[in-house]
Design an enzyme around this catalytic site. Structure first.
Site, PDB file in Angstrom:
ATOM      1  N   ASP A  54      -1.310   8.741   4.200  1.00  8.88           N
ATOM      2  CA  ASP A  54      -1.603   7.957   5.037  1.00  8.88           C
ATOM      3  C   ASP A  54      -0.386   7.895   6.621  1.00  8.88           C
ATOM      4  O   ASP A  54      -0.727   7.921   7.502  1.00  8.88           O
ATOM      5  CB  ASP A  54      -2.123   6.102   5.426  1.00  8.88           C
ATOM      6  CG  ASP A  54      -3.561   6.510   4.854  1.00  8.88           C
ATOM      7  OD1 ASP A  54      -3.856   7.422   5.106  1.00  8.88           O
ATOM      8  OD2 ASP A  54      -3.413   5.716   3.630  1.00  8.88           O
ATOM      9  N   HIS A  68     -11.898   6.165   4.927  1.00  9.34           N
ATOM     10  CA  HIS A  68     -11.172   6.741   5.735  1.00  9.34           C
ATOM     11  C   HIS A  68     -12.404   8.631   5.721  1.00  9.34           C
ATOM     12  O   HIS A  68     -12.766   8.261   4.994  1.00  9.34           O
ATOM     13  CB  HIS A  68      -9.976   7.883   5.279  1.00  9.34           C
ATOM     14  CG  HIS A  68      -8.804   6.925   5.379  1.00  9.34           C
ATOM     15  ND1 HIS A  68      -7.993   5.978   4.410  1.00  9.34           N
ATOM     16  CD2 HIS A  68      -8.064   6.051   6.249  1.00  9.34           C
ATOM     17  CE1 HIS A  68      -6.954   5.463   4.730  1.00  9.34           C
ATOM     18  NE2 HIS A  68      -6.962   5.767   6.150  1.00  9.34           N
ATOM     19  N   CYS A 108      -4.645  10.691  -0.853  1.00 10.02           N
ATOM     20  CA  CYS A 108      -3.841   9.815  -0.483  1.00 10.02           C
ATOM     21  C   CYS A 108      -2.377   9.579  -1.570  1.00 10.02           C
ATOM     22  O   CYS A 108      -1.271   8.987  -0.620  1.00 10.02           O
ATOM     23  CB  CYS A 108      -4.807   8.262  -1.084  1.00 10.02           C
ATOM     24  SG  CYS A 108      -6.347   7.954  -0.499  1.00 10.02           S
ATOM     25  N   ARG A 133      -9.298   2.804  11.229  1.00  8.53           N
ATOM     26  CA  ARG A 133      -7.759   2.565  11.421  1.00  8.53           C
ATOM     27  C   ARG A 133      -6.754   4.062  12.262  1.00  8.53           C
ATOM     28  O   ARG A 133      -6.169   4.449  12.876  1.00  8.53           O
ATOM     29  CB  ARG A 133      -6.997   3.792   9.808  1.00  8.53           C
ATOM     30  CG  ARG A 133      -7.580   2.470   8.849  1.00  8.53           C
ATOM     31  CD  ARG A 133      -6.399   1.363   8.966  1.00  8.53           C
ATOM     32  NE  ARG A 133      -6.971   0.019   7.175  1.00  8.53           N
ATOM     33  CZ  ARG A 133      -6.687   0.714   6.249  1.00  8.53           C
ATOM     34  NH1 ARG A 133      -5.904   1.221   6.411  1.00  8.53           N
ATOM     35  NH2 ARG A 133      -6.172  -0.622   5.379  1.00  8.53           N
ATOM     36  N   ASP A 145       0.725  -1.119  -0.058  1.00  3.10           N
ATOM     37  CA  ASP A 145      -0.148   0.241   0.322  1.00  3.10           C
ATOM     38  C   ASP A 145       0.946   1.184   0.660  1.00  3.10           C
ATOM     39  O   ASP A 145       0.003   2.056  -0.025  1.00  3.10           O
ATOM     40  CB  ASP A 145      -0.846   0.189   1.302  1.00  3.10           C
ATOM     41  CG  ASP A 145      -2.079  -1.472   0.642  1.00  3.10           C
ATOM     42  OD1 ASP A 145      -2.591  -1.042  -0.012  1.00  3.10           O
ATOM     43  OD2 ASP A 145      -2.035  -1.861   1.650  1.00  3.10           O
TER      44      ASP A 145
HETATM   45  N1  GLY Z   1      -5.270   0.245   0.213  1.00  4.51           N
HETATM   46  C1  GLY Z   1      -5.415   1.157   1.013  1.00  4.51           C
HETATM   47  C2  GLY Z   1      -5.463   0.924   2.591  1.00  4.51           C
HETATM   48  O1  GLY Z   1      -6.311   0.100   2.718  1.00  4.51           O
HETATM   49  O2  GLY Z   1      -5.196   1.437   3.541  1.00  4.51           O
END
Ligand code: GLY
Length: 282
Positions: free
Chosen positions: A76, A170, A271, A142, A70
């Site tokens: 992120d 998100h 992202c 997350r 990823d």
């Molecule tokens: N594929 C992006 C994530 O799940 O963090």
């Protein structure tokens, strides 16, 4: 009332990362659509070319790491605001290794680095919406409360409010900034609920741009010298009705950017870059 950050949307640099071959088969995803490895590479090349050639940003491209499927989703791994970079502790264990290369790149850019080392905290940058006046942090699968608290400690000049993420990966899977004080928001019940919470939390009255498709509400706003208001947004091929909404904006330079393949593994436009304003450059 919080003032709008002077130079909101001004950026000089972007950190991106090449797509590993492992993305197609091993990247985390909520659906089960097949990713075309060549198309995803092309999509990323086009994205980087918009930032570098079309918009003139200085782009730092980190190499792909096959053990981090990823890793192209760099947003992120860090939250950058003014001269401070918070290196996150991503919520998915398989993604924690992504922060090392990001920390090195941001250190080389001379940013003040803060690391989220608390082992009870998690935070993905995709859950962090900075409006130029304040932060909204999505509490999602997350990102947790402790992660939001560490972000608040890091960026003390700004108010930080949390918003439950009830749908999508998100917070920014259904909302981003489309201009100063303009929130792009999806039409789903969950997106509208998130907007309502943000409106209740804030002492500022934001304008809104409502998109028929939640994922189309993930766009990238910039304010660049010689270009003015710039908006990278979904293509008509992906989201025809939402693209029509963007096309009505008269004050923005509109740049449709494809995200079809990365979208299959829950990636969105924001992202794939960490945007930075090194003030000395402008
Ligand atoms: N594929 C992006 C994530 O799940 O963090």
């Amino acid at each position: 009332m919080a003032e709008l950050l002077a130079g909101f949307g001004c950026f000089t640099h972007a950190v991106v990362r090449a797509v590993p071959r492992s993305l197609a088969t091993q990247a985390l995803r909520s659906g089960n659509l097949e990713v075309d490895p060549l198309k995803v590479q092309q999509e990323q090349e086009d994205y980087v070319s918009v930032l570098r050639q079309r918009l003139g940003l200085e782009v730092i491209e980190l190499p792909a790491d096959e053990t981090l499927p990823d890793c192209v989703f760099v947003e992120d791994a860090a939250v950058v605001c003014e001269n401070t970079a918070l290196i996150t502790r991503p919520g998915a264990k398989s993604r924690r290794g992504e922060t090392e290369a990001m920390k090195r790149a941001l250190t080389e850019l001379d940013l003040n680095i803060v690391e989220m080392t608390d082992e009870t905290a998690t935070l993905d940058g995709g859950d962090v919406l900075f409006t130029g006046r304040e932060f909204f942090v999505g509490l999602s699968k997350r990102t947790n409360q402790k992660g939001a608290e560490i972000l608040a400690d890091t960026f003390k000049d700004y108010a930080v409010s949390t918003v439950p993420v009830q749908q999508g990966l998100h917070l920014k899977s259904c909302c981003t900034m489309a201009g100063p004080d303009l929130i792009a928001i999806g039409s789903s019940e969950a997106a509208q609920k998130a907007l309502k919470i943000m409106q209740q939390m804030s002492d500022h009255k934001y304008d809104k741009l409502t998109l028929p498709d939640d994922l189309a509400a993930n766009c990238i706003y910039m304010n660049l010298p010689n270009k003015g208001h710039v908006l990278l947004h979904c293509t008509p091929e992906e989201f025809p009705e939402s693209a029509k909404v963007f096309e009505k904006l008269k004050d923005h330079m509109l740049i449709p950017v494809s995200n079809q393949e990365k979208g299959k593994v829950d990636g969105a436009l924001t992202c794939c870059s960490v945007l930075i304003n090194k003030k000395s450059k402008i």
